[in-house]
Design an enzyme around this catalytic site. Structure first.
Site, PDB file in Angstrom:
ATOM      1  N   ASP A 131     -33.176  45.788  20.571  1.00 20.96           N
ATOM      2  CA  ASP A 131     -33.776  44.763  19.724  1.00 20.96           C
ATOM      3  C   ASP A 131     -32.933  44.736  18.443  1.00 20.96           C
ATOM      4  O   ASP A 131     -32.860  45.740  17.718  1.00 20.96           O
ATOM      5  CB  ASP A 131     -35.222  45.161  19.429  1.00 20.96           C
ATOM      6  CG  ASP A 131     -35.925  44.180  18.505  1.00 20.96           C
ATOM      7  OD1 ASP A 131     -35.264  43.317  17.887  1.00 20.96           O
ATOM      8  OD2 ASP A 131     -37.158  44.309  18.388  1.00 20.96           O
TER       9      ASP A 131
ATOM     10  N   ASN B  97     -31.360  27.910  13.619  1.00 24.21           N
ATOM     11  CA  ASN B  97     -31.117  26.466  13.741  1.00 24.21           C
ATOM     12  C   ASN B  97     -30.789  25.943  12.344  1.00 24.21           C
ATOM     13  O   ASN B  97     -30.930  26.655  11.343  1.00 24.21           O
ATOM     14  CB  ASN B  97     -32.321  25.741  14.354  1.00 24.21           C
ATOM     15  CG  ASN B  97     -33.576  25.942  13.557  1.00 24.21           C
ATOM     16  OD1 ASN B  97     -33.662  25.521  12.403  1.00 24.21           O
ATOM     17  ND2 ASN B  97     -34.558  26.615  14.139  1.00 24.21           N
TER      18      ASN B  97
ATOM     19  N   GLY C  80     -37.127  33.016  19.810  1.00 19.38           N
ATOM     20  CA  GLY C  80     -36.033  33.924  20.158  1.00 19.38           C
ATOM     21  C   GLY C  80     -35.738  34.957  19.094  1.00 19.38           C
ATOM     22  O   GLY C  80     -36.639  35.484  18.425  1.00 19.38           O
ATOM     23  N   VAL C  81     -34.457  35.224  18.911  1.00 21.28           N
ATOM     24  CA  VAL C  81     -34.055  36.281  17.971  1.00 21.28           C
ATOM     25  C   VAL C  81     -34.370  35.847  16.526  1.00 21.28           C
ATOM     26  O   VAL C  81     -34.678  36.684  15.668  1.00 21.28           O
ATOM     27  CB  VAL C  81     -32.573  36.648  18.182  1.00 21.28           C
ATOM     28  CG1 VAL C  81     -31.619  35.589  17.695  1.00 21.28           C
ATOM     29  CG2 VAL C  81     -32.255  37.999  17.566  1.00 21.28           C
ATOM     30  N   ASP C  82     -34.321  34.550  16.277  1.00 23.75           N
ATOM     31  CA  ASP C  82     -34.655  34.015  14.947  1.00 23.75           C
ATOM     32  C   ASP C  82     -36.105  34.390  14.573  1.00 23.75           C
ATOM     33  O   ASP C  82     -36.371  34.930  13.477  1.00 23.75           O
ATOM     34  CB  ASP C  82     -34.472  32.487  15.012  1.00 23.75           C
ATOM     35  CG  ASP C  82     -34.483  31.805  13.658  1.00 23.75           C
ATOM     36  OD1 ASP C  82     -34.564  32.499  12.639  1.00 23.75           O
ATOM     37  OD2 ASP C  82     -34.389  30.554  13.644  1.00 23.75           O
TER      38      ASP C  82
ATOM     39  N   SER D 180     -26.324  31.392  20.903  1.00 23.15           N
ATOM     40  CA  SER D 180     -26.400  30.203  21.777  1.00 23.15           C
ATOM     41  C   SER D 180     -26.807  30.511  23.222  1.00 23.15           C
ATOM     42  O   SER D 180     -26.967  29.582  24.011  1.00 23.15           O
ATOM     43  CB  SER D 180     -25.093  29.398  21.794  1.00 23.15           C
ATOM     44  OG  SER D 180     -24.931  28.682  20.582  1.00 23.15           O
TER      45      SER D 180
ATOM     46  N   GLY E 178     -29.546  31.723  24.520  1.00 25.90           N
ATOM     47  CA  GLY E 178     -30.960  31.622  24.862  1.00 25.90           C
ATOM     48  C   GLY E 178     -31.373  30.168  24.960  1.00 25.90           C
ATOM     49  O   GLY E 178     -30.913  29.429  25.839  1.00 25.90           O
ATOM     50  N   VAL E 179     -32.194  29.739  24.009  1.00 23.95           N
ATOM     51  CA  VAL E 179     -32.693  28.367  23.966  1.00 23.95           C
ATOM     52  C   VAL E 179     -31.551  27.346  24.036  1.00 23.95           C
ATOM     53  O   VAL E 179     -31.701  26.283  24.656  1.00 23.95           O
ATOM     54  CB  VAL E 179     -33.496  28.143  22.659  1.00 23.95           C
ATOM     55  CG1 VAL E 179     -33.924  26.697  22.499  1.00 23.95           C
ATOM     56  CG2 VAL E 179     -34.714  29.050  22.624  1.00 23.95           C
ATOM     57  N   TYR E 180     -30.408  27.649  23.446  1.00 25.29           N
ATOM     58  CA  TYR E 180     -29.314  26.684  23.380  1.00 25.29           C
ATOM     59  C   TYR E 180     -28.488  26.601  24.660  1.00 25.29           C
ATOM     60  O   TYR E 180     -27.595  25.752  24.768  1.00 25.29           O
ATOM     61  CB  TYR E 180     -28.425  26.951  22.156  1.00 25.29           C
ATOM     62  CG  TYR E 180     -29.022  26.477  20.835  1.00 25.29           C
ATOM     63  CD1 TYR E 180     -30.255  25.818  20.793  1.00 25.29           C
ATOM     64  CD2 TYR E 180     -28.355  26.660  19.629  1.00 25.29           C
ATOM     65  CE1 TYR E 180     -30.804  25.379  19.580  1.00 25.29           C
ATOM     66  CE2 TYR E 180     -28.897  26.210  18.421  1.00 25.29           C
ATOM     67  CZ  TYR E 180     -30.114  25.574  18.405  1.00 25.29           C
ATOM     68  OH  TYR E 180     -30.645  25.134  17.211  1.00 25.29           O
TER      69      TYR E 180
HETATM   70  N1  APR Z   1     -32.845  41.206  19.741  1.00 24.63           N
HETATM   71  C1  APR Z   1     -31.670  40.899  20.342  1.00 24.63           C
HETATM   72  N2  APR Z   1     -31.483  39.779  21.082  1.00 24.63           N
HETATM   73  C2  APR Z   1     -32.546  38.945  21.215  1.00 24.63           C
HETATM   74  C3  APR Z   1     -33.795  39.192  20.617  1.00 24.63           C
HETATM   75  C4  APR Z   1     -33.925  40.377  19.837  1.00 24.63           C
HETATM   76  N3  APR Z   1     -35.075  40.704  19.222  1.00 24.63           N
HETATM   77  N4  APR Z   1     -34.641  38.153  20.929  1.00 24.63           N
HETATM   78  C5  APR Z   1     -33.931  37.318  21.710  1.00 24.63           C
HETATM   79  N5  APR Z   1     -32.677  37.785  21.892  1.00 24.63           N
HETATM   80  C6  APR Z   1     -31.551  37.217  22.668  1.00 24.63           C
HETATM   81  C7  APR Z   1     -31.910  36.241  23.765  1.00 24.63           C
HETATM   82  O1  APR Z   1     -32.294  36.952  24.930  1.00 24.63           O
HETATM   83  C8  APR Z   1     -30.582  35.505  23.944  1.00 24.63           C
HETATM   84  O2  APR Z   1     -29.728  36.234  24.825  1.00 24.63           O
HETATM   85  O3  APR Z   1     -30.747  36.446  21.773  1.00 24.63           O
HETATM   86  C9  APR Z   1     -29.960  35.531  22.550  1.00 24.63           C
HETATM   87  C10 APR Z   1     -29.964  34.193  21.833  1.00 24.63           C
HETATM   88  O4  APR Z   1     -31.135  33.470  22.175  1.00 24.63           O
HETATM   89  P1  APR Z   1     -31.955  32.565  21.154  1.00 24.63           P
HETATM   90  O5  APR Z   1     -32.676  33.420  20.177  1.00 24.63           O
HETATM   91  O6  APR Z   1     -32.751  31.606  21.950  1.00 24.63           O
HETATM   92  O7  APR Z   1     -30.786  31.789  20.298  1.00 24.63           O
HETATM   93  P2  APR Z   1     -29.932  30.456  20.643  1.00 24.63           P
HETATM   94  O8  APR Z   1     -29.699  30.267  22.095  1.00 24.63           O
HETATM   95  O9  APR Z   1     -28.754  30.525  19.721  1.00 24.63           O
HETATM   96  O10 APR Z   1     -30.893  29.275  20.196  1.00 24.63           O
HETATM   97  C11 APR Z   1     -31.168  29.066  18.840  1.00 24.63           C
HETATM   98  O11 APR Z   1     -33.526  29.148  19.140  1.00 24.63           O
HETATM   99  O12 APR Z   1     -35.160  30.352  18.129  1.00 24.63           O
HETATM  100  C12 APR Z   1     -34.482  29.241  18.078  1.00 24.63           C
HETATM  101  O13 APR Z   1     -34.454  28.818  15.712  1.00 24.63           O
HETATM  102  C13 APR Z   1     -33.635  29.119  16.832  1.00 24.63           C
HETATM  103  O14 APR Z   1     -33.569  26.803  17.259  1.00 24.63           O
HETATM  104  C14 APR Z   1     -32.801  27.985  17.274  1.00 24.63           C
HETATM  105  C15 APR Z   1     -32.483  28.323  18.716  1.00 24.63           C
END
Ligand code: APR
Length: 171
Positions: free
Chosen positions: A9, A23, A31-33, A122, A124-126
């Site tokens: 984490d 974002n 997600g991680v944000d 990028s 995850g959600v992206y």
């Molecule tokens: N620690 C480490 N990695 C994490 C954690 C954590 N606590 N939580 C999620 N992740 C991983 C996810 O599994 C993924 O592999 O971080 C990676 C990036 O995923 P996202 O958080 O979805 O980021 P992204 O794809 O860049 O999308 C950004 O998501 O949350 C929103 O505000 C953010 O709109 C923006 C978008």
């Protein structure tokens, strides 16, 4: 510079800086944000709100980065960057993703940051395919991260970590 892959984490890592995959509004998200904002406490949102908007609702355009304190996190700083949304790879995604890593390292250099951890920006959600994102990230970091900087690539689960470790081994 030492680059390593860790399964963790991100919010638990005691680095000089951790990177947030944010974002462009910089007001939190999923997600991680979301995890970073929850762990850092409300001071982080206040610090993000205080960053100037460069266009209505935009505090950080895609590919750029901004820095705040880490507040309740074990990390001293959070470097917020905005990765590209994956549209199939023909809309400049790789260039924008590389720009994220360059922007983060530039801010890290300005703040004398010696240890930094990145999430899989990028991926995850992206929707960025992780094998391709890992290649871009590692090639960029190899080129620009200073020798003295300790760089961790933080994956949330073992599957993602194996993809990134594989990319690191091949680089
Ligand atoms: N620690 C480490 N990695 C994490 C954690 C954590 N606590 N939580 C999620 N992740 C991983 C996810 O599994 C993924 O592999 O971080 C990676 C990036 O995923 P996202 O958080 O979805 O980021 P992204 O794809 O860049 O999308 C950004 O998501 O949350 C929103 O505000 C953010 O709109 C923006 C978008």
């Amino acid at each position: 510079m030492p680059i390593s892959v860790v399964t963790s984490d991100l919010t638990r890592l005691p680095r000089d800086a951790i990177v947030n995959a944010a974002n462009s509004a910089l007001l939190g998200g999923g997600g991680v944000d979301g995890a970073i904002h929850r762990a850092a406490g409300p001071g982080l949102l206040e610090a993000c709100k205080a960053l100037p908007q460069v266009a209505p609702g935009v505090r950080c355009p895609t590919g750029e980065a901004r820095i705040t304190p880490g507040f309740l996190l074990p990390a001293r700083y959070v470097i917020h960057t905005v990765g590209p949304v994956w549209h199939g790879g023909h809309r400049g995604e790789a260039g924008l993703l590389a720009q994220c890593y360059r922007s983060c390292i530039a801010l890290a250099n300005e703040h004398a940051i010696a240890s930094i951890a990145f999430p899989a920006i990028s991926c995850g959600v992206y929707g960025y395919p992780p094998e391709q994102a890992a290649r871009v990230a590692i090639a960029t970091l190899r080129k620009i991260a200073p020798d003295a900087m300790d760089v961790q690539l933080c994956c949330y689960d073992a599957h993602m970590a194996s993809i990134w470790q594989d990319a690191l081994n091949r680089a």
